[in-house]
Design a protein around this motif. Structure first.
Motif, PDB file in Angstrom:
ATOM      1  N   TYR A 211      42.910  36.566  33.246  1.00  0.00           N
ATOM      2  CA  TYR A 211      42.220  36.150  34.464  1.00  0.00           C
ATOM      3  C   TYR A 211      41.086  37.126  34.757  1.00  0.00           C
ATOM      4  O   TYR A 211      41.139  38.299  34.370  1.00  0.00           O
ATOM      5  CB  TYR A 211      43.170  36.132  35.665  1.00  0.00           C
ATOM      6  N   ASP A 214      40.518  40.010  40.691  1.00  0.00           N
ATOM      7  CA  ASP A 214      40.822  39.341  41.975  1.00  0.00           C
ATOM      8  C   ASP A 214      40.991  40.386  43.081  1.00  0.00           C
ATOM      9  O   ASP A 214      41.821  40.236  43.977  1.00  0.00           O
ATOM     10  CB  ASP A 214      42.094  38.493  41.829  1.00  0.00           C
ATOM     11  N   GLY A 234      45.077  42.285  44.008  1.00  0.00           N
ATOM     12  CA  GLY A 234      45.299  40.842  43.926  1.00  0.00           C
ATOM     13  C   GLY A 234      46.094  40.443  42.691  1.00  0.00           C
ATOM     14  O   GLY A 234      47.048  41.113  42.293  1.00  0.00           O
ATOM     15  N   ARG A 235      45.674  39.343  42.078  1.00  0.00           N
ATOM     16  CA  ARG A 235      46.397  38.793  40.935  1.00  0.00           C
ATOM     17  C   ARG A 235      46.210  39.685  39.702  1.00  0.00           C
ATOM     18  O   ARG A 235      45.123  40.206  39.439  1.00  0.00           O
ATOM     19  CB  ARG A 235      45.891  37.384  40.637  1.00  0.00           C
ATOM     20  N   THR A 237      45.446  40.580  35.979  1.00  0.00           N
ATOM     21  CA  THR A 237      44.553  39.918  35.025  1.00  0.00           C
ATOM     22  C   THR A 237      45.208  39.678  33.671  1.00  0.00           C
ATOM     23  O   THR A 237      44.708  38.843  32.889  1.00  0.00           O
ATOM     24  CB  THR A 237      43.305  40.772  34.822  1.00  0.00           C
ATOM     25  N   ASP A 238      46.299  40.375  33.355  1.00  0.00           N
ATOM     26  CA  ASP A 238      46.979  40.260  32.059  1.00  0.00           C
ATOM     27  C   ASP A 238      46.066  40.659  30.886  1.00  0.00           C
ATOM     28  O   ASP A 238      46.285  40.221  29.749  1.00  0.00           O
ATOM     29  CB  ASP A 238      47.513  38.835  31.828  1.00  0.00           C
TER      30      ASP A 238
END
Length: 937
Positions: A211, A214, A234-235, A237-238
């Motif tokens: 991702y 974020d 936030g999320r 990113t992997d």
């Protein structure tokens, strides 16, 4: 003014440029530069002329293909800064559906103005690779994207594509295969592999799926030495390693993923702080403009130490690690936690709540109201008093307070009937320091004798045997506690003589929510309050107590030692110069069902009664107040019995029949029934009772029969008349014998039929006729044939001689016919023995039905009915039969010489008589006559 001149100059240049472009050859873009990576293509170029109306036409072509795969017309987008330069720079980007390395691409561009175009300027983007490979290599894609990969091999080389067992390749050239893959989930840290198998080996590439950044909520603050900004990432990113997100704060690279620190004093006033987060899939820019003087977070206090400590207080100091002194207000929050130490296993006291202190340049404070001889852990953090933003990090230290005089023991005393005092107090082993001993003193206030005893600090009870002292003497008990500092204040109780079991009534109390709610009446003489004492009913020494201040007549008793199903005794004392017993109570904190059944359950019989008896349940098994007993029996004839008296120990069943019975007795509390107890009994049949019942029954029946016999004998005439009236015997008179001929015919018994009589005149004549008829003797019968012949002849003569005078009749009949109101009846002689004409009554004639009586004896020569007395008349039937006779051979008879022939129903050889007439009852005769009259009508 300058801005207006600049605007006018700009307009003039545009107009001049537009005029210059008309009719001239358009310039070709120059200095083309292209950058291709994966699927992305970026193109830059320069141009000398400036005009907003100038267009650029861009085409993308694949190798040896004149048809472009992409065509686009771009407008001239030049910023204001380019106006001062001699040339302009243009940028253009394009995303290909196919990796650019799979096949050679080229880009060409030209200028366009209205209908004019310049020459093309071209540049090669990528060449076809000569080596075997999979493109793109080590690419990063977004989750959910569909990605195209190509496998490039040498010519005439066999090829097969493989991506997690997926095979769906498309050949765009003889040596180039393309496969489309859609990534729905993020990949692991090492990425996913794409394999291409050829005849010469396996080649492949790796793809990373994740991702874009974020990050959000940028916040910046200062500790007066540096600026620290932090944010929410936030999320995830992997993406890791070289593909992870890179952060920069105001152009400086950050070492942490959620925090960035810039050394140096913060600027005064408002300032802007910019955070850039970027990875291969995207870029995020966060900005915050803030006055950091309102975002001050102090550094943790340094060199925190205890300057002075006592049993109740401690003085603390610290330093500030800053280049300048703190010249503004500071507030600090102190947390004190009680901790264990190495001086024994003692329960930890409850830690006090946090405390706050404030001041300008605060660096010292005094901690008060501490517990003596207690180990504390001190944690402190501080912040700016004005425009407070956040607390600093914590600094900590530990210390122990000094010992103090022990607290006064909480004393209580019990006195039993054996003149023994049980002295007890609540433990003080860790109160204000470690205790060394307890000192217990008791003094007889009656005779002045005093004794002292020392008790180890681990004990908190002792027994005092008053010995030869009178149990009615008043005793004063004193207890003091000692430690290394000194002794506590004494605890004193005055115990009056005879304080022990009293004859006060015991009331019941029910526990609620794990405790007892107690109420009592106020006492005017109370000086030091009340004392509530409680202990298990079966253990008097396990005592607890609660002291209630004066003026309060309510207390809630709670204890960790309370157990459900155990009985507790509660006592309320009045505290004056000496103790005074006020009330006694008992109760359960929670009632349960009885744990044991009733004891010694037996069943016996007493005469006609069955008695159940049982013993009480042991007190320790009650587990609640026994409310009663329930008795059940296996026989449906015996109903369930609920005994609500808890003191009842037997029950009597009255008059149970002989049988085998099984009884169950169960005690119950408020909660329910306990364990049952069973007992059986067999009630045999009592022979004496059976014999007695038989004798009583026989005597009753005999008495009844005697009474019935006496009644029947007394009313025998009435019973005989009702159930067996006498039939009068027939009598023979001279009226039935005449000179002209005999009225006797000998016939055989024959079947009879109804016989009709001539009409009646009225009921009085009919009654008279019935009474003049006589009956034959008992056991004798008249021949039925005679009666039929006689009546038929009588009927014929009545019709033939209806006009004759009565003198022509026989004397007996003449007399009868002369009676007023009587029937006209004529007796005729038998004219013919061979033929009898049938009897057909005249329509106007009416006759009652008569019954056939028994025949007369065979030896009689003649038979005529005679009168019968009214009381001897037998009951008559409702009809009269007429015989139907069979003929017999005629024979001579001396009394029948004047007759022509015998009757067909009567034979001379058989001298039995024909049927005779019998009278009817008067009442039935009248009723039947009326019925016949109605039928004739």
């Amino acid at each position: 003014m300058c801005s207006r001149l600049l605007w006018v100059l700009c307009v003039l240049l545009q107009v001049l440029g537009h005029v210059c472009l008309i009719g001239q050859e358009l310039p070709v873009p120059y200095e083309l530069k292209v950058n291709a990576a994966g699927w992305s293509l970026s193109l830059t170029w320069k141009s000398h002329l400036y005009s907003k109306t100038l267009l650029y036409e861009v085409q993308v072509l694949q190798e040896d293909n004149s048809v472009p795969v992409h065509h686009e017309v771009l407008r001239n987008t030049v910023n204001q800064d380019a106006m001062s330069q001699t040339f302009t720079v243009h940028h253009w980007e394009w995303i290909s559906y196919l990796p650019l390395n799979c096949i050679s691409h080229s880009v060409r561009i030209r200028s366009q103005f209205e209908s004019q175009t310049s020459q093309w300027r071209a540049i090669t983007v990528t060449d076809t690779p000569e080596e075997r490979n999979v493109y793109p290599t080590d690419s990063v894609v977004l989750v959910g994207s569909q990605v195209s990969f190509c496998c490039v091999v040498q010519k005439e080389d066999l090829i097969s594509f493989n991506f997690e067992h997926l095979k769906n390749e498309t050949w765009i050239r003889k040596n180039v295969a393309v496969i489309d893959v859609q990534y729905l989930n993020a990949t692991r840290r090492s990425g996913n592999n794409i394999h291409c198998k050829t005849s010469q080996g396996t080649i492949g590439s790796t793809v990373f799926v994740g991702y874009p950044p974020d990050d959000h909520d940028l916040q910046c603050q200062t500790d007066l030495q540096s600026v620290t900004c932090f944010w929410n990432i936030g999320r995830i990113t992997d993406l890791f390693g070289l593909r992870k997100t890179i952060y920069t704060l105001n152009g400086s690279k950050c070492t942490k993923s959620n925090q960035c620190n810039l050394r140096g004093h913060p600027p005064s006033g408002e300032s802007t702080w910019t955070l850039v987060a970027e990875n291969p899939l995207g870029r995020v820019v966060l900005n915050q403009t803030v006055d950091l003087s309102h975002r001050v977070v102090l550094q943790a206090p340094q060199q925190l130490k205890i300057l002075e400590r006592t049993s109740r207080n401690a003085r603390v100091s610290w330093n500030w690690n800053m280049s300048v002194d703190v010249d503004f207000g500071v507030q600090c929050e102190v947390h004190l936690n009680c901790i264990k130490d190495d001086r024994g296993d003692r329960p930890l006291p409850t830690s006090p709540p946090p405390r706050r202190y404030s001041g300008v340049g605060l660096s010292r404070l005094l901690l008060e109201d501490l517990l003596p001889d207690t180990m504390y852990e001190l944690k402190m953090h501080c912040g700016k008093l004005e425009n407070f933003w956040n607390w600093s990090s914590c600094s900590s230290t530990s210390f122990r307070t000094t010992e103090y005089y022990p607290d006064t023991p909480d004393l209580w005393v019990q006195r039993d009937s054996n003149n023994t005092l049980y002295v007890m107090w609540k433990p003080l082993s860790w109160s204000n320091g470690w205790l060394t001993e307890y000192k217990v003193t008791w003094k007889n206030l009656t005779d002045g004798m005093e004794q002292t005893r020392k008790v180890e600090p681990s004990y908190h009870t002792t027994d005092i045997n008053l010995g030869e002292h009178s149990p009615h003497h008043t005793v004063m008990v004193t207890v003091t506690a000692s430690n290394s500092v000194g002794s506590s204040s004494p605890a004193v109780i005055i115990v009056p003589g005879g304080l022990g079991d009293h004859m006060l009534a015991i009331s019941r109390v029910t526990g609620t929510d794990g405790g007892f709610e107690l109420y009592w009446s106020p006492h005017n003489g109370t000086t030091c309050g009340y004392v509530v004492e409680w202990h298990p009913a079966d253990i008097k020494k396990d005592v607890e107590w609660l002291k209630v201040p004066a003026g309060q007549t309510h207390a809630r008793i709670e204890s960790a030692s309370f157990v459900a199903g155990k009985k507790y005794n509660l006592t309320i004392y009045n505290c004056q110069a000496s103790l005074e017993l006020l009330e006694r109570k008992e109760g359960y904190i929670q009632e349960l069902v009885p744990a044991a059944p009733v004891q010694d359950l037996t069943v016996t019989t007493k005469r006609t009664d069955t008695v159940l008896s049982w013993g009480r349940i042991p007190p320790q098994s009650h587990r609640g107040f026994i409310r009663g007993y329930i008795i059940r029996c296996d026989s449906p004839d015996v109903k369930e019995v609920n005994i609500t008296d808890p003191d009842a120990l037997e029950y009597r069943f009255l008059g149970l029949l002989p049988n085998t019975y099984k009884f169950t007795v169960t005690a119950y509390t408020q909660i329910g029934e306990g364990a049952p107890k069973e007992v059986s009994i067999n009630i045999p049949i009592d022979a004496h009772k059976v014999l007695m019942m038989i004798f009583i029954t026989i005597a009753f029946i005999s008495f009844f029969l005697i009474i019935v016999t006496i009644v029947c004998y007394r009313y025998r005439r009435w019973l005989k008349f009702m159930f067996h009236s006498e039939v009068p015997k027939p009598k023979i008179t001279s009226e039935w014998t005449t000179e002209k001929g005999a009225l006797l015919m000998v016939t055989k018994p024959c079947i009879h039929d109804q016989l009709h009589i001539v009409e009646k005149q009225d009921k009085t004549a009919k009654l008279k006729l019935n009474r003049e008829m006589s009956f034959p003797e008992e056991g004798q019968y008249a021949p039925l044939q005679f009666l039929e012949s006689y009546m038929l002849g009588l009927s014929d003569q009545l019709r033939a001689r209806s006009t004759h005078s009565p003198e022509s009749l026989p004397s007996s009949l003449a007399q009868s016919s002369k009676s007023p109101g009587s029937n006209e009846v004529t007796y005729t002689k038998i004219q013919n023995f061979l033929e009898v004409s049938p009897y057909r009554p005249e329509p106007q004639m009416k006759a009652p039905y008569l019954e056939i009586l028994p025949t007369l004896p065979k030896t009689m020569d003649s038979y005529l009915p005679q009168r019968a007395s009214q009381e001897d008349r037998p009951p008559a039937e409702d009809h009269l039969t007429r015989p139907v006779c069979t003929s017999s051979s005629p024979s001579s008879h001396p009394n029948l010489s004047s007759h022509s022939a015998p009757s067909p129903c009567c034979a001379i050889s058989n001298p039995t008589y024909c049927p005779t007439l019998t009278t009817l009852k008067t009442e039935k005769m009248i009723k039947m006559t009326d019925r016949i009259d109605s039928m004739s009508v």
